[in-house]
Write a protein that holds these residues in place. Structure first.
Motif, PDB file in Angstrom:
ATOM      1  N   LEU A   8       0.827  -1.208   0.000  1.00  0.00           N
ATOM      2  CA  LEU A   8       0.000   0.000   0.000  1.00  0.00           C
ATOM      3  C   LEU A   8       0.860   1.255   0.000  1.00  0.00           C
ATOM      4  O   LEU A   8       1.957   1.277   0.550  1.00  0.00           O
ATOM      5  CB  LEU A   8      -0.892   0.044   1.251  1.00  0.00           C
ATOM      6  N   LYS A   9       0.309   2.312  -0.597  1.00  0.00           N
ATOM      7  CA  LYS A   9       0.893   3.641  -0.433  1.00  0.00           C
ATOM      8  C   LYS A   9       0.612   4.104   0.991  1.00  0.00           C
ATOM      9  O   LYS A   9      -0.415   3.723   1.576  1.00  0.00           O
ATOM     10  CB  LYS A   9       0.203   4.625  -1.377  1.00  0.00           C
ATOM     11  N   GLU A  12      -2.865   5.353   1.258  1.00  0.00           N
ATOM     12  CA  GLU A  12      -3.870   4.283   1.209  1.00  0.00           C
ATOM     13  C   GLU A  12      -3.924   3.535   2.537  1.00  0.00           C
ATOM     14  O   GLU A  12      -4.995   3.096   2.974  1.00  0.00           O
ATOM     15  CB  GLU A  12      -3.541   3.308   0.073  1.00  0.00           C
ATOM     16  N   ALA A  15      -6.169   5.266   4.914  1.00  0.00           N
ATOM     17  CA  ALA A  15      -7.574   5.072   4.569  1.00  0.00           C
ATOM     18  C   ALA A  15      -8.054   3.674   4.962  1.00  0.00           C
ATOM     19  O   ALA A  15      -9.117   3.507   5.574  1.00  0.00           O
ATOM     20  CB  ALA A  15      -7.770   5.307   3.073  1.00  0.00           C
ATOM     21  N   GLU A  16      -7.264   2.660   4.637  1.00  0.00           N
ATOM     22  CA  GLU A  16      -7.652   1.280   4.968  1.00  0.00           C
ATOM     23  C   GLU A  16      -7.713   1.099   6.481  1.00  0.00           C
ATOM     24  O   GLU A  16      -8.635   0.458   7.008  1.00  0.00           O
ATOM     25  CB  GLU A  16      -6.659   0.289   4.333  1.00  0.00           C
ATOM     26  N   GLU A  36      -4.812  10.590  -2.123  1.00  0.00           N
ATOM     27  CA  GLU A  36      -5.131   9.159  -2.185  1.00  0.00           C
ATOM     28  C   GLU A  36      -5.960   8.712  -0.986  1.00  0.00           C
ATOM     29  O   GLU A  36      -6.606   7.672  -1.050  1.00  0.00           O
ATOM     30  CB  GLU A  36      -3.862   8.306  -2.258  1.00  0.00           C
ATOM     31  N   GLU A  39      -9.399   9.452  -2.093  1.00  0.00           N
ATOM     32  CA  GLU A  39      -9.610   8.682  -3.325  1.00  0.00           C
ATOM     33  C   GLU A  39      -9.845   7.204  -2.987  1.00  0.00           C
ATOM     34  O   GLU A  39     -10.782   6.576  -3.493  1.00  0.00           O
ATOM     35  CB  GLU A  39      -8.377   8.834  -4.228  1.00  0.00           C
ATOM     36  N   TYR A  40      -9.010   6.670  -2.100  1.00  0.00           N
ATOM     37  CA  TYR A  40      -9.123   5.264  -1.689  1.00  0.00           C
ATOM     38  C   TYR A  40     -10.447   5.037  -0.965  1.00  0.00           C
ATOM     39  O   TYR A  40     -11.156   4.057  -1.226  1.00  0.00           O
ATOM     40  CB  TYR A  40      -7.938   4.917  -0.784  1.00  0.00           C
ATOM     41  N   GLU A  44     -13.402   2.567  -2.124  1.00  0.00           N
ATOM     42  CA  GLU A  44     -13.826   1.451  -1.262  1.00  0.00           C
ATOM     43  C   GLU A  44     -15.299   1.567  -0.890  1.00  0.00           C
ATOM     44  O   GLU A  44     -15.956   0.568  -0.601  1.00  0.00           O
ATOM     45  CB  GLU A  44     -12.976   1.415   0.019  1.00  0.00           C
TER      46      GLU A  44
END
Lengths: 356, 185
Positions: A8-9, A12, A15-16, A36, A39-40, A44
């Motif tokens: 993952l970035k 990201e 976000a996750e 991101e 965006e992520y 999702e």
């Protein structure tokens, strides 16, 4: 069960992690180099497809931080993110959140400034972040990740600390950690739940006083009492929440002090130095506030000098100097404007400052 | 294996970043530590783009370095800018298409991957970057071919999975066309 590992970035990962730790709401506004995150989350679509977490693109950074204020009042886990110029816009809201003692998570994936600056990574928001970018006597707990894994882990840690102390928590990252990809070991999906906190706004029942959440206290005596109570809380945080990592300090003659991407550079500098027989170690503050001052003061009795590596003109160096109280020389090396100093470059300058 | 520090540089749109990403995914599949660091300037198609990929058995210290074990250059600007970024004894890969000058250093290993020409010949210009990856991994086998295939599945969106056989073919083509220009003893 085998561990779930993902590439993952850094953005990201935030976000996750937000989805997995049971965050209730994200309010944001896009800005490079952290877009991101939203965006992520948009891709999702956790509201419909995962946990029911709300993701909303506000009309501005100011709106986003005030949406966080509103959601936090109800005891929900709310967060926002931005990058440096956007974070300046949020400062009023952050001061209000701190004054009203509301828990929330704020992420700054910092870029070069001042002004609109550049989109490249920077650490020049240290003062703004740890010295109170908004008005009034307040502090935020500030976590500084230096891997994509920490970027992930600090989201849950940040929320835990925010609710433990009913205080805003900031993750101060940088464009490099935000944009790079590394392996991340993912955690289990936690349920999205709202514990019944005593302080939350939940209507006006007849059996108790209403909960009035504010940062406005017009009587000076009351305002001072509020401040004293806040300071007592900050003292408790200082006593309990200092976090740092030491790398090869046991026999170190010189100490590098660095956080975020600069601490990654520092790790390589240690190798370059030790290959030439110079014993260098690292103290990496993980919490920038509270700052690991006590440990630095101890290490000042051991080492001959300290070098802060920061992507700024030198900001954290002030806290290092305060900590060591003049016991050893403390110097700074760093690049500005979005340039990341390479390990070789730092090592050459370390030698100029301390050895030659 | 020690850490492989790799820089890939070329035009935006050549697939430089995604080539690095496939390699990074392959590294993860193989249980390696990886770091992928893009240059993320205000780049667009036709501008320059580069990415650093590090693959190691040990945790990666700095994802930012001055000199690389391997540099892959895919346009003139990148050759001009990064030929000197190869460590002495390191490796430089290039595709001569569009180059006005060729690498001149004597203290490094140099390889040519005529991927643009081969891709055009096969009518598969979209998988040009995978051909370059194939050429690179033939010489520097930091990850195994089977993991590259898995990396493709991981990094390509599902709608593009039907193109994976074409990518695998391009990968093997790349491995077959890489030429040694100069190898140190």
């Amino acid at each position: 069960m085998s561990k779930e590992i993902k590439l993952l970035k850094g953005n990201e990962a935030i976000a996750e992690a937000a989805i997995r730790c049971g965050c209730d709401a994200y309010f944001g506004y896009p800005i490079t180099p952290q877009s991101e995150i939203i965006e992520y989350l948009a891709a999702e679509d956790p509201y419909n497809k995962r946990t029911g977490m709300l993701v909303l693109q506000a009309e501005s950074e100011v709106a986003a931080i005030n949406m966080v204020y509103g959601a936090a009042c109800t005891g929900k886990k709310a967060m926002t993110s931005s990058s440096s110029p956007g974070m300046s816009l949020k400062q009023e809201g952050i001061s209000y959140l701190a004054g009203a003692e509301l828990p929330c998570l704020i992420v700054n994936v910092a870029r070069g400034g001042p002004g609109l600056g550049t989109i490249q990574p920077s650490q020049a928001d240290y003062f703004q972040t740890v010295k109170g970018g908004g008005h009034g006597d307040y502090n935020m707990i500030v976590l500084a990740p230096y891997t994509v894994q920490e970027q992930y882990d600090f989201v849950k840690l940040g929320f835990d600390l925010a609710f433990k102390y009913t205080n805003p928590v900031m993750i101060l990252s940088d464009g490099a950690i935000g944009q790079m990809m590394e392996k991340v070991t993912l955690s289990e999906q936690l349920p999205r739940e709202t514990p019944d906190h005593e302080w939350t706004a939940k209507g006006k029942p007849t059996n108790r006083e209403r909960h009035y959440i504010t940062s406005l206290y017009l009587q000076s005596e009351v305002m001072e009492q509020k401040n004293l109570q806040l300071q007592a809380k900050y003292s408790e945080i200082r006593a309990n929440e200092v976090r740092y990592e030491e790398i090869q300090t046991e026999d170190a003659d010189y100490l590098l002090v660095a956080y975020g991407i600069s601490a990654r550079i520092a790790r390589k500098v240690v190798q370059l130095a030790r290959a030439e027989g110079i014993k260098v170690g690292i103290l990496r503050p993980i919490t920038l506030w509270p700052f690991p001052s006590a440990r630095l003061k101890e290490l000042a009795q051991q080492v001959k000098g300290m070098l802060t590596i920061e992507m700024s003109a030198g900001q954290m160096i002030e806290d290092v100097r305060l900590a060591v109280e003049g016991a050893v020389p403390v110097k700074h090396y760093g690049r500005m404007g979005g340039i990341i100093a390479t390990p070789t470059e730092v090592f050459i300058n370390f030698k100029k400052l301390f050895i030659e | 294996m020690k850490t492989e520090e790799l820089l890939i540089a070329g035009f935006g749109g050549q697939g430089v970043l995604s080539m690095g990403k496939i390699l990074a995914y392959a590294g993860v599949m193989q249980g390696k530590e990886v770091a992928w660091m893009p240059s993320y300037g205000p780049e667009m198609r036709g501008g320059t783009a580069n990415v650093t990929v590090m693959i190691s058995d040990a945790p990666i210290d700095s994802p930012v370095v001055t000199h690389f074990d391997t540099v892959i250059v895919l346009n003139q600007q990148s050759l001009d800018k990064f030929e000197n970024a190869v460590k002495p004894g390191g490796r430089l890969f290039y595709d001569s298409n569009g180059l006005k000058t060729l690498p001149t250093r004597k203290d490094i290993n140099i390889y040519h991957i005529p991927a643009t020409e081969k891709a055009a010949e096969l009518g598969t210009t979209k998988v040009f970057n995978i051909m370059v990856l194939g050429g690179y991994l033939k010489i520097v086998p930091v990850v195994s071919v089977e993991f590259v295939e898995q990396g493709l599945y991981k990094s390509l969106p599902e709608r593009a999975h039907k193109l994976i056989p074409l990518n695998i073919e391009a990968f093997h083509n790349g491995a077959s066309i890489v030429e040694v220009i100069q190898e140190l003893q």
